[in-house]
Every structure is written in structure tokens, then in C-alpha cells.
Motif scaffolding. Structure first.
Motif, mmCIF file in Angstrom:
data_model
loop_
_atom_site.group_PDB
_atom_site.id
_atom_site.type_symbol
_atom_site.label_atom_id
_atom_site.label_comp_id
_atom_site.label_asym_id
_atom_site.label_seq_id
_atom_site.Cartn_x
_atom_site.Cartn_y
_atom_site.Cartn_z
ATOM 1 N N PRO A 163 -13.636 0.348 40.510
ATOM 2 C CA PRO A 163 -13.251 1.741 40.267
ATOM 3 C C PRO A 163 -14.106 2.377 39.187
ATOM 4 N N PRO A 209 -10.457 5.621 43.535
ATOM 5 C CA PRO A 209 -11.571 4.858 44.105
ATOM 6 C C PRO A 209 -12.679 5.781 44.620
ATOM 7 N N THR A 210 -13.904 5.331 44.478
ATOM 8 C CA THR A 210 -15.058 6.125 44.906
ATOM 9 C C THR A 210 -15.337 5.871 46.381
ATOM 10 N N ARG A 211 -15.042 6.857 47.227
ATOM 11 C CA ARG A 211 -15.304 6.758 48.654
ATOM 12 C C ARG A 211 -16.715 7.238 48.964
ATOM 13 N N TYR A 259 -18.442 2.481 35.885
ATOM 14 C CA TYR A 259 -17.604 1.529 36.604
ATOM 15 C C TYR A 259 -16.919 0.580 35.622
ATOM 16 N N GLN A 313 -16.095 2.221 50.191
ATOM 17 C CA GLN A 313 -15.869 2.607 48.803
ATOM 18 C C GLN A 313 -16.543 1.593 47.891
ATOM 19 N N GLU A 358 -8.748 5.365 34.283
ATOM 20 C CA GLU A 358 -9.227 4.964 35.603
ATOM 21 C C GLU A 358 -9.078 6.119 36.579
#
Length: 298
Positions: A266, A162-164, A146, A262, A159
């Protein structure tokens, strides 16, 4: 002094045990001890605190250890650089990954392995803080972590999306009629989660807390494989990243999206900015950028 003595010193630091360090270095424990004492004699310093077992390093030992790591990184980097000049990529890529990363690291490993058959890989499951620390000390080549507290002067990053989050469950034990779940629905389920303090768990806690919901997990663990075991036997469901690849590990696993869920920060692929840095790390980072680049319009 030779490079092997420095490798022995670093192995002792990483294993914290004379016998384990000797096994890692493919020598006997007496040989390891003898070579380290010879290094101490050459430097005129006591480096290792010895009792009945390994007790740590002296202050001088810690300072020498830092130099040993830099010299070993330069040594490995020289061979990798020479191979790169010959159009080859060889050596061992050391990749640190946070638990339950929202990007399957096997995508990267498969890419690198297919492009460069001479590569080997070491993967380490670590916290975000440990990944940055090991990158700074040249103990890792790349990190998948992260970016919340990333020092952009010290590290270069790519980058990722986004982590869902989704709910991982075993269809033999749980069935859901809706295409997604809201946070309120999760409260009534037996949940297995990573331990408190981990970034992914902090994001889950925030999701519940910001909606005024009380989270009472059935199971908490710091090991992803234990989480998967608990899901597999029907003990619980688990909140995991949607793109982690975990749902593909068994035919009876399923992953259903959670609405508006999420991570707080990121995820990114991280590379140390400053030398010494190996050609191996640079090449793999650049290949990852090509792999993960968004498709061109048109």
C-alpha cells in the motif's frame, strides 16, 4: 559561527559543486569558499576535501554535516512553531513522492495552499528508500511512498487505499472496445514502463510473472515525463496508477482499468516520528488525515 555557514555547508552537500551551492545560496563562489574555510578555522577541523573541484567531505565533515542538518531543522522549526502559535503556517513544505504514486500529490498541495497562503512547496521524485532516508535526516517533511519496509517505530504513516493499475493511452492512436483489460491482452501491446527496480515496476513484473506471461516492454525509463511523451506520440501505452491524475493532463489521454492489478504494497503519507520535527510537518500531516478520512456513516 552563524546559521548561514551551516546553510552553505548543507547546500554544498546537496549540490556537490561549489558554484552550484553558491548560486543556491545567492552568493559568489569565493564568498562561499571563504565562509566555509572560516567555519573550518573556528572548529579547528578540515571539513571539505578540495582539489580542482569539490571532492567530498572528510570524516569529521560528515559528522559536522549531520549536526548542521539538525541545527537547521531546529532553526526552521522554531520559526514555524512561532508562526503556528500566532495561528499561521509559513515556510516551505518539502514533500518526497515516489514516481507514479497512486495518489495525486497535487490534491494535498492544493489543500495546503488554499488553507495557508504563506506556504511554499518543494516536491522531489524519489525512490521509497531515498524518501525514508531523507525523512530520517530531516531533509523532507513528508513522504508519499510505499509502506512495505516502513519502520513503524521511526515513522508515523497514514495508509491510503490500494494502488490500482490502468493502461494509459492516447485515443488518437489506440482504441479499446472493452471497459477493462486483462493481463493477457497487455502482452500484445507496445508497453512503456518505469525502469526495473522501482516498486511500481516490480508490481507490474509480478502481475505478468504470476500469470505465466512474458513481459517485453518497448520502452523503459526512470522519468515519468518521458513516459508521457512516448504515450502522446503513439509510440506505446503505459501501465500507471488509476488515481495518479495523469489521464487528466491532456484531453486525448484515456485510462482503462486492468483486471486484478494493484501494487504489492500500500501507499501512505509518512511523517518522521521523532524530534526534531517541525510544526509545519505536523500541521500538514493532520490536515491530510482530515482530507483523506473516510466519510462518517449515516
Amino acid at each position: 559561527m552563524d546559521i548561514k555557514q551551516l546553510k552553505f555547508l548543507v547546500a554544498l552537500d546537496e549540490t556537490r559543486h561549489f558554484g552550484h551551492a553558491a548560486v543556491r545560496c545567492h552568493i559568489t563562489q569565493p564568498t562561499l569558499s571563504m565562509r566555509l574555510r572560516k567555519l573550518e578555522d573556528e572548529l579547528g577541523l578540515e571539513l571539505v576535501l578540495r582539489g580542482q573541484r569539490f571532492e567530498g567531505f572528510t570524516e569529521a565533515g560528515l559528522r559536522v554535516l549531520a549536526w548542521a542538518r539538525s541545527l537547521l531543522a531546529a532553526h526552521d522549526g522554531l520559526y514555524a512553531e512561532a508562526a503556528a502559535c500566532r495561528g499561521q503556517l509559513i515556510g516551505t513544505l518539502r514533500l518526497g513522492v515516489v514516481p507514479l504514486a497512486g495518489f495525486d500529490p497535487m490534491h494535498l498541495v492544493q489543500l495546503f495552499a488554499s488553507q495557508h497562503p504563506g506556504l511554499r512547496f518543494q516536491l522531489f521524485a524519489l525512490s521509497s528508500e531515498a524518501i525514508l532516508e531523507r525523512l530520517a535526516r530531516n531533509q523532507l517533511d513528508l513522504g508519499l511512498s510505499y509502506l512495505e519496509r516502513l519502520n513503524r517505530d521511526s515513522f508515523t504513516c497514514l495508509e491510503l487505499a490500494p494502488t490500482r493499475m490502468g493502461l494509459l493511452h492516447d485515443r488518437r492512436h489506440f482504441n479499446f472496445a472493452t471497459p477493462s483489460l486483462n493481463w493477457q491482452a497487455l502482452v500484445t501491446l507496445p508497453l512503456g514502463l518505469l525502469s526495473s527496480g522501482m516498486h511500481f515496476r516490480q508490481s507490474i513484473d509480478h502481475g505478468f510473472r504470476s500469470r505465466g506471461l512474458v513481459l517485453q516492454p518497448l520502452l523503459e525509463t526512470d522519468a515519468v515525463h518521458q513516459l508521457l511523451q512516448a504515450v502522446g506520440v503513439g509510440l506505446c501505452c503505459a501501465v500507471v496508477p488509476i488515481d495518479s491524475g495523469l489521464d487528466s493532463l491532456a484531453a486525448h489521454l484515456d485510462l482503462i482499468p486492468i483486471d486484478d492489478a494493484q501494487t504489492l504494497a500500500p501507499l501512505g503519507l509518512i511523517l518522521r516520528s521523532h524530534a526534531p520535527r517541525s510544526a509545519l510537518a505536523d500541521a500538514c500531516f493532520n490536515e491530510a488525515k482530515r482530507l483523506l478520512a473516510p466519510p462518517a456513516d449515516g
